[in-house]
Write an enzyme that holds these catalytic residues in place. Structure first.
Site, PDB file in Angstrom:
ATOM      1  N   HIS A  42      18.433   2.048 -22.745  1.00  0.00           N
ATOM      2  CA  HIS A  42      17.605   2.638 -23.810  1.00  0.00           C
ATOM      3  C   HIS A  42      16.141   2.225 -23.689  1.00  0.00           C
ATOM      4  CE1 HIS A  42      18.222  -1.091 -26.351  1.00  0.00           C
ATOM      5  NE2 HIS A  42      17.010  -0.755 -26.738  1.00  0.00           N
ATOM      6  N   ASP A  85      24.660   0.994 -21.872  1.00  0.00           N
ATOM      7  CA  ASP A  85      23.262   0.623 -22.107  1.00  0.00           C
ATOM      8  C   ASP A  85      22.833  -0.499 -21.154  1.00  0.00           C
ATOM      9  OD1 ASP A  85      20.788   0.685 -23.266  1.00  0.00           O
ATOM     10  OD2 ASP A  85      21.360  -0.503 -25.030  1.00  0.00           O
ATOM     11  N   SER A 180      15.165  -6.051 -26.597  1.00  0.00           N
ATOM     12  CA  SER A 180      16.138  -5.217 -25.880  1.00  0.00           C
ATOM     13  C   SER A 180      15.978  -5.339 -24.385  1.00  0.00           C
ATOM     14  CB  SER A 180      15.947  -3.747 -26.260  1.00  0.00           C
ATOM     15  OG  SER A 180      16.476  -3.503 -27.518  1.00  0.00           O
ATOM     16  N   GLY A 181      17.108  -5.287 -23.700  1.00  0.00           N
ATOM     17  CA  GLY A 181      17.091  -5.349 -22.247  1.00  0.00           C
ATOM     18  C   GLY A 181      17.066  -6.762 -21.717  1.00  0.00           C
TER      19      GLY A 181
END
Lengths: 230, 555
Positions: A42, A85, A180-181
């Site tokens: 994402h 994801d 995120s990530g």
């Protein structure tokens, strides 16, 4: 990171900052090999073109260009083919491995991190007023078994078996937007193993709403295959 | 059919002192257990086994009474039967320490003759465990264990010993230890140590106190009943039908009116959440449907709508009468003792992490590391759980035994701590000696693996395959395949074919924290460590930062 603390500079040397071509931080990632970064799919929604992204390594202050900083362009993007994801970035050239830039270890395929193990997340994401903005923050909390996490009081069957939950039941500390990530790593003997990729949550640091991370051990064969073929 | 060792609870790194003991040489702990079972001079309640010395010590004592000491390489095995405080069936083999009758009268010692002359004595019934004044059942009475009483008017009375939960369950079956291994719909349970067809985090080694044996139904996580993962790939887990025991559940003492610990013993009448919402009645399913009912949690006092903690939460809580807020914690006033504890901890947590290495043997180390060499969390020094011990801040006032920080109060080789893993009593800490810190590395290089034949060691030297064959004290090593001067069956090329036990070279087949070792050719010294230099530090290994993490928040 909400709660937690500012990390010791360069103590999480696998953490990278994923940036726009204008060098604006928007996601985290993890160096897993000199030329490869693991992040969340994402985080790559804004563009399909590798040239839209830059990777900053060896960073502590988000806005400072320390001598330890290494900047790489992205040569290729690889999104997990079944829509999970999790994604791989191939860097334009290998990172220089030194005191400030060191890859994280990957778990063995399909290993499950135990329910009581305390793990750590890091990032430059939102702090929601808990301090440390602009510096790499860290926080630790236990992994929560999916069976518990899927109870109605928690995330009510929203967590897949290829994901894991981690957080404090009372909330108060969590990963958040901008993390995120990035990595969720767990100590094993004297090393840190990356068991999760920061993915999603219902708000940040809410009681009984732990963060959800892509379970890296479910994707080892895809990671190995992608790196070997590219 | 099970292993003989299934009857024992194992604790690594522990040793106990006992006046009544017998020392044997055995090849493995199973043989030592056989010696314990066959002991005739005293009642064998436990044994210790040290693999390197192959020393088996059978003991009359166990950790209920004896002083527990730390000892590297020693493993303590305690017979479950002597640790249990419950009875199976009529309780003929009950060997617990209850010494009062069901009416609270003290029992008479079995060896005494006043106020009652006993028919059953330790001499007449040597195998019935008639020790002290503990309740026993030497005549297999159907009403269970009993004793002669110290009341001259009452010759004997029965004791209130709870049933062990082997056939049935009390409460929500948190202590159920039976062998039912099918779910309520008839599916076969998946073994707890398997990850197929369902991967999960209930790993037996990580939850040693939950008795996750075989594929038996268990309740390790505060569910209403025991359950298991199923062998059906389409059904991850399901409850089991375990019958309820007919006897009343064991009493856990009076409830508290204030908050102590996680508040699972709170029995007060506060029924408002911390944001002021009224609690929903536990027996009601409106406005929120739930499974935390008085029927599902019969021992948790889910009365009215009072705040409770039935399921191992961090504090008491309740469902709220507001349909928008399913549940909330309650604000329960803390018991005074807890307040003191929290204050002390909070002050201690302000101490910065200033030291990442130790000097000498680390007796002066005052840093805040609280992880062991294998990654386990340290137990707080003032805590007696999961390991009870004597290394308390009061007993060692100069050793700075704060929180759960690694320390060396007893002059050991390096800082250490008791671990929060019930099966591992203590371990050395994840700390380096100050002089050993890795130097700065500038060049990019490949990952180094722990292998090779170089005469130096990486880590603990488990993969050392060099040719050093002398111990640190200069003694020559005995060949691993030789049985002279020291006989040893535990570490041989046959028993450990992948450990590189060639000739008489120093090796580390058991992952000893102090590195490679060998049996020596000196008949007076069974084994000793070798002195092998450390290999130059690898230029990088994945997952190893050069700078230490804060690892906050520390708890």
């Amino acid at each position: 990171i909400v709660g937690g603390c500012v990390s010791n500079p360069h103590s999480w040397p696998w953490q990278i900052s994923l940036r726009t071509s204008f060098e604006q931080h928007f996601c985290g990632g993890t160096l897993i090999a000199p030329q490869w970064v693991l992040t969340a799919t994402h985080c790559l929604e804004r563009s399909q073109r590798p040239s839209s992204y830059k990777v900053f390594l060896g960073l502590h202050h988000e806005a400072k260009k320390d001598p330890s900083l290494q900047i790489r362009d992205v040569e290729a993007l690889f999104k997990e083919p079944d829509g999970a994801d999790i994604a791989l970035l191939k860097l334009s050239s290998p990172a220089l491995i030194n005191d400030y830039v060191i890859p994280a270890c990957l778990p063995k395929a399909h290993t499950v991190v135990g329910g009581k193990i305390e793990c750590y997340v890091t990032g430059w994401g939102e702090t929601q007023g808990t301090g440390g903005e602009g510096k790499l923050k860290e926080t630790g909390f236990p992994v929560i078994e999916n069976k518990i996490c899927n109870r109605p009081e928690f995330l009510h069957n929203k967590v897949k078996s290829t994901e894991l939950c981690a957080g404090n039941i009372d909330g108060g500390t969590d990963s958040c937007q901008g993390d995120s990530g990035g990595p969720l790593v767990c100590p094993e003997h004297d090393k840190f193993i990356q068991h999760g990729v920061t993915s999603w949550g219902l708000g940040c640091a809410q009681p009984r709403k732990p963060g959800v991370y892509v379970r890296v051990s479910s994707y080892i064969s895809w990671i190995e295959r992608t790196i070997a073929n590219n | 059919q099970g292993n003989l060792l299934d009857n024992y609870i194992k604790t690594e790194g522990a040793w106990i002192l006992s006046h009544n003991k017998h020392i044997y040489k055995t090849n493995n702990p199973e043989e030592c257990a056989e010696k314990c079972e066959a002991e005739t001079k005293f009642t064998c309640r436990s044994f210790t086994f040290t693999s390197k010395d192959q020393q088996c010590t059978t003991l009359a004592e166990n950790t209920k009474k004896a002083l527990v000491l730390r000892r590297t390489n020693a493993v303590l095995f305690e017979k479950r039967m002597y640790l249990l405080e419950c009875r199976r069936g009529k309780g003929e083999d009950y060997r617990g320490t209850e010494s009062k009758t069901r009416n609270g009268v003290s029992c008479q010692k079995w060896a005494d003759t006043e106020p009652h002359v006993p028919r059953f004595t330790p001499d007449s019934n040597p195998n019935d465990g008639l020790e002290e004044n503990y309740c026993r059942n030497p005549d297999k009475d159907v009403y269970g264990p009993w004793c002669y009483t110290t009341d001259p008017k009452k010759r004997f009375d029965f004791c209130n010993i709870p049933e062990c939960e082997e056939e049935c369950m009390h409460c929500s079956g948190e202590k159920y230890q039976g062998n039912i291994s099918r779910t309520e719909s008839g599916l076969e349970c998946q073994p707890w140590d398997a990850q197929k067809p369902h991967s999960h985090g209930y790993i037996p080694a990580n939850l040693p106190d939950k008795d996750l044996k075989m594929n038996y139904c268990r309740n390790p996580d505060g569910e209403p009943r025991p359950w298991c993962f199923t062998t059906d790939p389409s059904k991850r887990w399901e409850f089991c039908n375990i019958p309820r025991c007919a006897t009343p559940p064991p009493t856990t003492g009076q409830g508290l009116q204030c908050l102590a610990g996680n508040g699972d013993n709170y029995r007060g009448k506060i029924a408002i959440t911390e944001s002021g919402k009224t609690c929903q009645n536990w027996a009601s399913q409106f406005p929120h449907k739930h499974a935390r009912t008085p029927e599902n949690y019969p021992c948790k006092a889910l009365d009215e709508n009072y705040c409770r903690n039935p399921d191992g939460e961090s504090r008491p809580w309740c469902y709220t009468t507001s349909k928008d807020v399913r549940w909330e914690y309650c604000s329960i006033p803390s018991c005074e003792e807890t307040k003191v504890e929290i204050t002390a901890e909070a002050v201690d947590e302000q101490v910065p992490n200033t030291e990442d290495c130790y000097q000498g043997n680390g007796a002066t180390y005052r840093g805040t590391t609280s992880l062991t060499v294998s990654g386990k969390r340290c137990q707080a020094w003032r805590s007696m759980s999961p390991h009870s011990h004597k290394k308390t801040p009061a007993a060692f006032p100069n050793a700075d035994l704060r929180l759960n920080y690694c320390r060396n109060p007893d002059g050991d080789r390096a800082p250490w701590c008791y671990t929060t893993d019930p099966s591992v009593r203590w371990e050395f800490c994840h700390l380096k000696k100050c002089g050993d810190l890795q130097t700065v590395v500038q060049k990019p290089v490949q990952t180094t693996t722990e292998s090779g034949t170089a005469d130096c060691i990486l880590g603990k030297g488990k993969d050392y395959r060099g040719t050093t064959a002398k111990t640190g004290s200069g003694k020559t090593c005995q060949a691993w395949s030789s049985q002279t001067p020291h006989t040893h069956d535990f570490f041989t090329p046959l028993t450990h074919p992948h450990a590189g036990l060639e000739q008489n070279y120093c090796r580390n087949p058991d992952g000893d924290i102090n590195g490679p070792w060998c049996y020596t050719t000196d008949p007076r010294k069974a084994w000793d460590y070798c002195e092998i230099p450390k290999c130059p530090p690898p230029q990088y290994e994945c997952g190893k930062a050069k700078r230490k993490q804060k690892m906050c928040p520390q708890r």
